[in-house]
Motif scaffolding. Structure first.
Motif, PDB file in Angstrom:
ATOM      1  N   SER A   1     -12.571  10.353   9.248  1.00 31.17           N
ATOM      2  CA  SER A   1     -13.049  10.938   7.995  1.00 31.17           C
ATOM      3  C   SER A   1     -13.545   9.843   7.062  1.00 31.17           C
ATOM      4  O   SER A   1     -12.991   8.749   7.027  1.00 31.17           O
ATOM      5  CB  SER A   1     -11.919  11.727   7.328  1.00 31.17           C
ATOM      6  OG  SER A   1     -12.301  12.134   6.027  1.00 31.17           O
ATOM      7  N   GLU A   2     -14.601  10.174   6.310  1.00 33.93           N
ATOM      8  CA  GLU A   2     -15.142   9.200   5.349  1.00 33.93           C
ATOM      9  C   GLU A   2     -14.674   9.485   3.922  1.00 33.93           C
ATOM     10  O   GLU A   2     -15.059   8.791   2.990  1.00 33.93           O
ATOM     11  CB  GLU A   2     -16.673   9.200   5.431  1.00 33.93           C
ATOM     12  CG  GLU A   2     -17.192   8.656   6.751  1.00 33.93           C
ATOM     13  CD  GLU A   2     -18.708   8.722   6.867  1.00 33.93           C
ATOM     14  OE1 GLU A   2     -19.355   9.023   5.849  1.00 33.93           O
ATOM     15  OE2 GLU A   2     -19.230   8.465   7.969  1.00 33.93           O
ATOM     16  N   LYS A   3     -13.832  10.512   3.737  1.00 37.73           N
ATOM     17  CA  LYS A   3     -13.346  10.864   2.398  1.00 37.73           C
ATOM     18  C   LYS A   3     -12.269   9.865   1.958  1.00 37.73           C
ATOM     19  O   LYS A   3     -11.238   9.742   2.616  1.00 37.73           O
ATOM     20  CB  LYS A   3     -12.788  12.286   2.394  1.00 37.73           C
ATOM     21  CG  LYS A   3     -13.846  13.348   2.646  1.00 37.73           C
ATOM     22  CD  LYS A   3     -13.241  14.737   2.659  1.00 37.73           C
ATOM     23  CE  LYS A   3     -14.324  15.788   2.917  1.00 37.73           C
ATOM     24  NZ  LYS A   3     -13.733  17.149   3.016  1.00 37.73           N
TER      25      LYS A   3
ATOM     26  N   LEU B   1      -5.404   7.117   3.091  1.00 36.85           N
ATOM     27  CA  LEU B   1      -3.986   6.748   3.093  1.00 36.85           C
ATOM     28  C   LEU B   1      -3.119   7.806   3.783  1.00 36.85           C
ATOM     29  O   LEU B   1      -2.287   7.449   4.631  1.00 36.85           O
ATOM     30  CB  LEU B   1      -3.498   6.481   1.657  1.00 36.85           C
ATOM     31  CG  LEU B   1      -2.040   6.002   1.548  1.00 36.85           C
ATOM     32  CD1 LEU B   1      -1.822   4.704   2.325  1.00 36.85           C
ATOM     33  CD2 LEU B   1      -1.636   5.840   0.088  1.00 36.85           C
ATOM     34  N   PRO B   2      -3.293   9.121   3.464  1.00 33.83           N
ATOM     35  CA  PRO B   2      -2.500  10.135   4.178  1.00 33.83           C
ATOM     36  C   PRO B   2      -2.715  10.092   5.693  1.00 33.83           C
ATOM     37  O   PRO B   2      -1.748  10.212   6.461  1.00 33.83           O
ATOM     38  CB  PRO B   2      -3.008  11.461   3.596  1.00 33.83           C
ATOM     39  CG  PRO B   2      -3.547  11.116   2.260  1.00 33.83           C
ATOM     40  CD  PRO B   2      -4.093   9.729   2.385  1.00 33.83           C
ATOM     41  N   LEU B   3      -3.970   9.883   6.121  1.00 31.95           N
ATOM     42  CA  LEU B   3      -4.259   9.808   7.563  1.00 31.95           C
ATOM     43  C   LEU B   3      -3.622   8.568   8.180  1.00 31.95           C
ATOM     44  O   LEU B   3      -3.084   8.618   9.282  1.00 31.95           O
ATOM     45  CB  LEU B   3      -5.774   9.807   7.818  1.00 31.95           C
ATOM     46  CG  LEU B   3      -6.485  11.157   7.685  1.00 31.95           C
ATOM     47  CD1 LEU B   3      -7.995  10.974   7.753  1.00 31.95           C
ATOM     48  CD2 LEU B   3      -6.038  12.136   8.765  1.00 31.95           C
TER      49      LEU B   3
ATOM     50  N   LEU C   1       0.336   6.425  11.683  1.00 25.05           N
ATOM     51  CA  LEU C   1       1.364   5.401  11.836  1.00 25.05           C
ATOM     52  C   LEU C   1       2.649   6.047  12.374  1.00 25.05           C
ATOM     53  O   LEU C   1       3.284   5.520  13.296  1.00 25.05           O
ATOM     54  CB  LEU C   1       1.640   4.709  10.494  1.00 25.05           C
ATOM     55  CG  LEU C   1       2.767   3.655  10.491  1.00 25.05           C
ATOM     56  CD1 LEU C   1       2.425   2.494  11.417  1.00 25.05           C
ATOM     57  CD2 LEU C   1       3.040   3.155   9.073  1.00 25.05           C
ATOM     58  N   GLY C   2       2.991   7.203  11.803  1.00 23.09           N
ATOM     59  CA  GLY C   2       4.157   7.956  12.273  1.00 23.09           C
ATOM     60  C   GLY C   2       4.009   8.374  13.728  1.00 23.09           C
ATOM     61  O   GLY C   2       4.929   8.204  14.544  1.00 23.09           O
TER      62      GLY C   2
ATOM     63  N   VAL D   1      -6.926   0.785  11.603  1.00 21.34           N
ATOM     64  CA  VAL D   1      -7.602  -0.258  10.805  1.00 21.34           C
ATOM     65  C   VAL D   1      -8.697   0.378   9.947  1.00 21.34           C
ATOM     66  O   VAL D   1      -8.921  -0.016   8.797  1.00 21.34           O
ATOM     67  CB  VAL D   1      -8.205  -1.353  11.727  1.00 21.34           C
ATOM     68  CG1 VAL D   1      -9.121  -2.289  10.952  1.00 21.34           C
ATOM     69  CG2 VAL D   1      -7.092  -2.147  12.409  1.00 21.34           C
ATOM     70  N   ASN D   2      -9.349   1.395  10.491  1.00 21.44           N
ATOM     71  CA  ASN D   2     -10.450   2.072   9.800  1.00 21.44           C
ATOM     72  C   ASN D   2      -9.997   2.745   8.505  1.00 21.44           C
ATOM     73  O   ASN D   2     -10.779   2.918   7.580  1.00 21.44           O
ATOM     74  CB  ASN D   2     -11.091   3.105  10.731  1.00 21.44           C
ATOM     75  CG  ASN D   2     -12.437   3.581  10.218  1.00 21.44           C
ATOM     76  OD1 ASN D   2     -13.286   2.774   9.852  1.00 21.44           O
ATOM     77  ND2 ASN D   2     -12.631   4.886  10.166  1.00 21.44           N
ATOM     78  N   PHE D   3      -8.712   3.144   8.469  1.00 19.23           N
ATOM     79  CA  PHE D   3      -8.206   3.820   7.266  1.00 19.23           C
ATOM     80  C   PHE D   3      -7.949   2.858   6.106  1.00 19.23           C
ATOM     81  O   PHE D   3      -7.859   3.275   4.961  1.00 19.23           O
ATOM     82  CB  PHE D   3      -6.910   4.581   7.586  1.00 19.23           C
ATOM     83  CG  PHE D   3      -7.087   5.695   8.596  1.00 19.23           C
ATOM     84  CD1 PHE D   3      -8.121   6.598   8.476  1.00 19.23           C
ATOM     85  CD2 PHE D   3      -6.206   5.830   9.660  1.00 19.23           C
ATOM     86  CE1 PHE D   3      -8.291   7.624   9.408  1.00 19.23           C
ATOM     87  CE2 PHE D   3      -6.360   6.849  10.593  1.00 19.23           C
ATOM     88  CZ  PHE D   3      -7.411   7.739  10.460  1.00 19.23           C
ATOM     89  N   VAL D   4      -7.784   1.572   6.408  1.00 22.94           N
ATOM     90  CA  VAL D   4      -7.447   0.599   5.357  1.00 22.94           C
ATOM     91  C   VAL D   4      -8.550  -0.425   5.096  1.00 22.94           C
ATOM     92  O   VAL D   4      -8.401  -1.302   4.254  1.00 22.94           O
ATOM     93  CB  VAL D   4      -6.115  -0.128   5.691  1.00 22.94           C
ATOM     94  CG1 VAL D   4      -4.949   0.834   5.591  1.00 22.94           C
ATOM     95  CG2 VAL D   4      -6.149  -0.787   7.057  1.00 22.94           C
TER      96      VAL D   4
END
Length: 312
Positions: A21-23, A28-30, A35-36, A86-89
């Motif tokens: 997602s690009e939103k 952070l939630p993703l 991670l979980g 990595v893409n999420f951060v």
């Protein structure tokens, strides 16, 4: 991205992975969600391999196949999940061209190996239920080691063919992979050169690597169900069905999402739909398999309790 001129062509040295997602508000939630999932996947699969390794009670072909499935799932998740996270951060998730081809190779190797591992497990169940008195003779050490070796050899050969022909393709200008990992279909959408051979390989290998395992599984279960129906006691039937239920559930989730991704005509398949089904067989299935087999399998629960009691 760097462009290197070569005649009328140019090639890319790195790609951008668009991710799930690009939103911004979802990043952070993703990240926390996956991670979980990643921690549960690693703990579940490494735990299953360790439990089977240390419990002599589980030293049978059925559990060696399960251990191999856990190994394949663990490897599959480590190929895809860390790079996706990595893409999420990071603002732009870069992957080098060699890194992308390496990820493609290992993703295909373990994905194809999982198809055939599930088929080998179905054959093992067939022998266990339909020929219980000959089980130790048919499923000898040589038989199951040959099956496990064959599973990984097929995975490596098919992945080598796909990756080898992918390396021959020219990628130019467009360098954004609309996915969270380097997969066959997202990469082919960026091709500037003729990719007819690659598409044929996907069709032939994709059909073969789904059809052969599914046919093996389907045929095994026809004989298994016929054998179960001949059991007179209700207790015997329910025990036989419970032995198969975990495998049936694992097969349905894995092959369902795989077929949805790869066996659609390109005109109707959406890459966003593909991302969702990919999440199932690359991330969710590796997490679910050890949970399915540990929660629904009495032998695994007994072995786990024995290990815990031994520590106390």
């Amino acid at each position: 991205m760097e462009d290197i001129a070569s005649g009328n062509h140019c090639t890319v040295t790195e790609f951008f992975l668009a991710g799930l997602s690009e939103k911004p508000e979802l990043q952070l939630p993703l990240f926390l969600l996956f991670l979980g999932i990643c921690l549960v996947t690693v703990a579940g699969n490494v735990g299953m391999i360790t439990l089977i390794g240390f419990s002599s009670y589980l030293h049978t072909p059925m559990y060696y196949f399960l251990s191999n499935l856990s190994f394949t799932d663990f490897c599959q998740s480590t190929v895809v999940t860390p790079k996706m996270m990595v893409n999420f951060v990071t603002e732009k998730n870069l992957i080098s061209y060699p890194g992308c081809m390496t990820q493609l190779f290992f993703f295909l190797t373990f994905g194809i190996a999982e198809c055939y591992t599930l088929a080998a497990m179905a054959y093992d169940l067939y022998v266990a239920i339909c020929n219980p008195f000959l089980y130790n003779v048919i499923m000898s050490y040589q038989t199951y080691t040959s099956l496990i070796s064959g599973v990984h050899i097929i995975g490596v050969l098919c992945a080598s063919a796909h990756t080898g022909f992918m390396i021959r393709i020219w990628f130019c200008k467009l360098d954004v992979i609309n996915h969270y990992f380097c997969g066959l279909l997202p990469l082919l959408k960026l091709a500037c050169s003729n990719n007819y051979i690659n598409e044929m390989l996907i069709l032939v290998f994709g059909t073969l690597n789904i059809f052969v395992p599914v046919l093996t599984i389907f045929t095994s279960y026809i004989f298994i169900i016929a054998s179960i129906l001949r059991i007179r006691s209700t207790e015997g039937r329910s025990k036989a069905f419970s032995t198969c239920s975990s495998h049936i559930l694992a097969v349905a989730i894995f092959f369902g999402s795989l077929a949805f991704m790869y066996l659609q005509p390109s005109s109707v398949s959406s890459m966003d739909q593909g991302k969702v089904s990919s999440v199932f067989y690359t991330i969710v299935v590796p997490m679910l398999n050890p949970l399915i087999y540990s929660l629904r399998n009495k032998d695994v629960i007994v072995a786990f309790k024995k290990v815990i009691d031994r520590k106390h």
